[in-house]
Design a protein around this motif. Structure first.
Motif, PDB file in Angstrom:
ATOM      1  N   ASP A  14       0.892  -1.068  -0.090  1.00 26.01           N
ATOM      2  CA  ASP A  14       0.120   0.153   0.114  1.00 26.01           C
ATOM      3  C   ASP A  14       0.652   1.057   0.076  1.00 26.01           C
ATOM      4  N   ILE A  15       1.094   1.659  -1.187  1.00 21.67           N
ATOM      5  CA  ILE A  15       2.245   2.804  -1.267  1.00 21.67           C
ATOM      6  C   ILE A  15       1.636   4.145  -1.938  1.00 21.67           C
ATOM      7  N   SER A  16       1.693   5.229  -1.187  1.00 19.38           N
ATOM      8  CA  SER A  16       1.173   6.319  -1.636  1.00 19.38           C
ATOM      9  C   SER A  16       1.928   7.123  -2.627  1.00 19.38           C
ATOM     10  N   PRO A  17       1.311   7.907  -3.565  1.00 19.89           N
ATOM     11  CA  PRO A  17       1.836   8.397  -4.778  1.00 19.89           C
ATOM     12  C   PRO A  17       2.805   9.599  -4.301  1.00 19.89           C
ATOM     13  N   VAL A  18       2.595  10.272  -3.049  1.00 18.63           N
ATOM     14  CA  VAL A  18       3.239  11.492  -2.684  1.00 18.63           C
ATOM     15  C   VAL A  18       3.694  11.076  -1.057  1.00 18.63           C
ATOM     16  N   TYR A  19       4.996  11.377  -0.548  1.00 17.13           N
ATOM     17  CA  TYR A  19       5.508  11.263   0.766  1.00 17.13           C
ATOM     18  C   TYR A  19       6.156  12.570   1.219  1.00 17.13           C
ATOM     19  N   LEU A  20       5.696  13.078   2.227  1.00 19.38           N
ATOM     20  CA  LEU A  20       6.671  14.173   2.761  1.00 19.38           C
ATOM     21  C   LEU A  20       7.047  13.706   4.260  1.00 19.38           C
ATOM     22  N   LEU A  21       8.603  13.577   4.132  1.00 21.77           N
ATOM     23  CA  LEU A  21       9.167  13.090   5.411  1.00 21.77           C
ATOM     24  C   LEU A  21       9.876  14.576   5.983  1.00 21.77           C
ATOM     25  N   TYR A  22       9.754  14.666   7.308  1.00 20.78           N
ATOM     26  CA  TYR A  22      10.344  15.787   7.816  1.00 20.78           C
ATOM     27  C   TYR A  22      10.926  15.274   9.159  1.00 20.78           C
ATOM     28  N   GLY A  23      11.931  15.932   9.606  1.00 27.73           N
ATOM     29  CA  GLY A  23      12.565  15.890  10.984  1.00 27.73           C
ATOM     30  C   GLY A  23      13.948  15.896  10.947  1.00 27.73           C
ATOM     31  N   ASN A  24      14.633  15.634  12.183  1.00 27.23           N
ATOM     32  CA  ASN A  24      16.030  15.802  12.573  1.00 27.23           C
ATOM     33  C   ASN A  24      16.556  14.352  12.654  1.00 27.23           C
ATOM     34  N   GLU A  25      15.644  13.296  12.550  1.00 29.94           N
ATOM     35  CA  GLU A  25      16.352  11.877  12.986  1.00 29.94           C
ATOM     36  C   GLU A  25      16.710  11.445  11.452  1.00 29.94           C
ATOM     37  N   LYS A  26      17.731  12.050  10.883  1.00 25.67           N
ATOM     38  CA  LYS A  26      18.214  11.467   9.423  1.00 25.67           C
ATOM     39  C   LYS A  26      18.469  10.015   9.215  1.00 25.67           C
ATOM     40  N   TYR A  27      18.939   9.410  10.292  1.00 22.41           N
ATOM     41  CA  TYR A  27      19.255   7.929   9.923  1.00 22.41           C
ATOM     42  C   TYR A  27      17.782   6.983   9.658  1.00 22.41           C
ATOM     43  N   GLN A  28      16.745   7.432  10.632  1.00 25.10           N
ATOM     44  CA  GLN A  28      15.518   6.648  10.385  1.00 25.10           C
ATOM     45  C   GLN A  28      14.890   7.027   9.154  1.00 25.10           C
ATOM     46  N   MET A  29      15.061   8.434   8.855  1.00 28.56           N
ATOM     47  CA  MET A  29      14.408   8.774   7.336  1.00 28.56           C
ATOM     48  C   MET A  29      14.891   8.090   6.280  1.00 28.56           C
ATOM     49  N   LYS A  30      16.262   7.960   6.283  1.00 21.71           N
ATOM     50  CA  LYS A  30      17.266   7.222   5.242  1.00 21.71           C
ATOM     51  C   LYS A  30      16.724   5.749   5.232  1.00 21.71           C
ATOM     52  N   GLN A  31      16.475   4.964   6.382  1.00 19.35           N
ATOM     53  CA  GLN A  31      15.874   3.606   6.210  1.00 19.35           C
ATOM     54  C   GLN A  31      14.498   3.607   5.582  1.00 19.35           C
ATOM     55  N   PHE A  32      13.596   4.499   5.900  1.00 21.41           N
ATOM     56  CA  PHE A  32      12.410   4.530   5.049  1.00 21.41           C
ATOM     57  C   PHE A  32      12.445   4.735   3.773  1.00 21.41           C
ATOM     58  N   VAL A  33      13.232   5.765   3.372  1.00 22.45           N
ATOM     59  CA  VAL A  33      13.738   5.754   1.783  1.00 22.45           C
ATOM     60  C   VAL A  33      13.894   4.873   1.211  1.00 22.45           C
ATOM     61  N   ASP A  34      15.011   3.805   1.907  1.00 25.68           N
ATOM     62  CA  ASP A  34      15.373   2.705   1.580  1.00 25.68           C
ATOM     63  C   ASP A  34      14.392   1.531   1.331  1.00 25.68           C
ATOM     64  N   LEU A  35      13.587   1.537   2.350  1.00 26.59           N
ATOM     65  CA  LEU A  35      12.355   0.712   2.331  1.00 26.59           C
ATOM     66  C   LEU A  35      11.653   0.977   1.062  1.00 26.59           C
ATOM     67  N   LEU A  36      11.306   2.388   0.805  1.00 25.95           N
ATOM     68  CA  LEU A  36      10.490   2.429  -0.572  1.00 25.95           C
ATOM     69  C   LEU A  36      11.333   2.130  -1.742  1.00 25.95           C
TER      70      LEU A  36
END
Length: 343
Positions: A14-36
């Motif tokens: 179930d993947i959205s056409p648009v994501y907006l990721l924000y915050g200061n936790e860069k490592y978790q954000m990178k992991q999320f992008v890697d999952l995508l």
């Protein structure tokens, strides 16, 4: 939407056409992008199907045009867009003019072959902007905030468990003391310790103390923890090691002062019924640092902490004016505190 819910949905397809990721936790954000990347684009297509943009260099209408253009030789594409000011709160220093209405129009009818991911390295979004309101309404907006104290400890245990390794009681906390709260640094040290322990092995606090390097700030953090627990021999051992590393006693004293000041601030705010997250936001600290400072502060009355801060202020003045030898003055302070710091 939170990170766990969004990650679970992606794994189910179930993947959205648009994501907006924000915050200061860069490592978790990178992991999320890697999952995508893993779920949206097959590995053999990634050279053609993953496109990156930076909104400080590229107008947003170019990103939208790319999303509307059918992919070449691949079924789907992932467009990763870095932003520092278009969606974030604060002053916009971007010299590129963006036609945001193109994104507003696109979101009403997104293509089924493109996934756009905006990554915003900022603590907050600008909720006043029309585009942010639209994204929050129609896209998957996910915050990546620093983990709370208990969550961070749990994350360390989970990371080790994934490598079939356990941590002994107190070892996760010790690792955070030595390494800091950055997930990337913690992940690297956990991986190293897991290699040392081997599959089905156990990582002890002693392993961490012998294998994990500490910078000056983390050494002082550990020293204050030892002083708060009346472990004078360990605190002095850290102090002498810092001297061997040519650390300036005035700098060490300043870092000790900072930690006791945080302890007093945390104690006072907690007494006003502030939550751990609220205190972290108020003092611009990581939630785990607030947790540890709160645990340390329980061993002192507020007046004791104020007295210690006064004595450290006097020590700083005497060290800088040559009234007392810097090493001897700080050593005597540590001995005095270590001998009678209990509540």
């Amino acid at each position: 939407m939170d990170v766990k819910t969004a990650s679970k949905a992606i794994r189910k397809g179930d993947i959205s056409p648009v994501y907006l990721l924000y915050g200061n936790e860069k490592y978790q954000m990178k992991q999320f992008v890697d999952l995508l990347k893993e779920k949206v684009v097959e590995e053999e297509h990634r050279d053609f199907a993953i496109i990156s943009y930076d909104l400080t260099e590229t107008p947003i209408e170019v990103v939208v045009e790319d999303a509307e253009t059918a992919p070449f030789l691949v079924p789907k594409k992932l467009i990763i867009v870095r932003d520092t000011s278009v969606f974030a709160a604060g002053k916009d220093n971007n010299k590129i003019e963006h036609r945001l209405e193109t994104l507003l129009t696109y979101m009403d009818n997104p293509t089924d072959y493109s996934v756009i991911v905006f990554t915003v390295q900022a603590e907050k979004l600008d909720e006043r902007k029309k585009i942010v309101k639209k994204l929050k309404s129609d896209a998957s907006v996910i915050a990546f905030a620093p983990m709370g104290g208990d969550d961070l400890v749990a994350w360390v245990h989970k990371r080790a468990a994934e490598r079939e390794v356990q941590l002994a009681a107190g070892a996760a906390e010790r690792l955070i003391q030595f390494t800091g709260t950055g997930l990337q640094s913690l992940a690297a040290e956990i991986d190293k310790l897991c290699l040392y322990a081997g599959a089905q092995g156990t990582i002890s606090s002693a392993d961490i103390e012998s294998l994990v390097p500490r910078n000056t700030e983390q050494n002082v953090f550990a020293m204050v923890e030892d002083l708060a627990n009346l472990r004078l021999d360990k605190a002095l051992s850290i102090f002498y090691e810092l001297l061997k590393q040519k650390e300036e006693p005035i700098k060490i004293a300043a870092l000790i002062t900072r930690q006791f000041r945080i302890m007093l601030q945390v104690k006072e705010l907690a007494g006003q019924s502030y939550s751990q997250q609220q205190i972290a936001s108020q003092l611009s600290l990581h939630p785990y640092g607030v947790k540890v400072a709160g645990d340390q502060a329980r061993r002192f009355r507020p007046e004791q902490l104020r007295q210690l801060l006064y004595e450290l202020g006097e020590l700083d003045y005497h060290m800088k004016t040559g009234v007392v030898d810097k090493v001897l003055g700080l050593e005597l302070f540590l001995m005095k505190m270590g001998a009678g710091a209990s509540i």
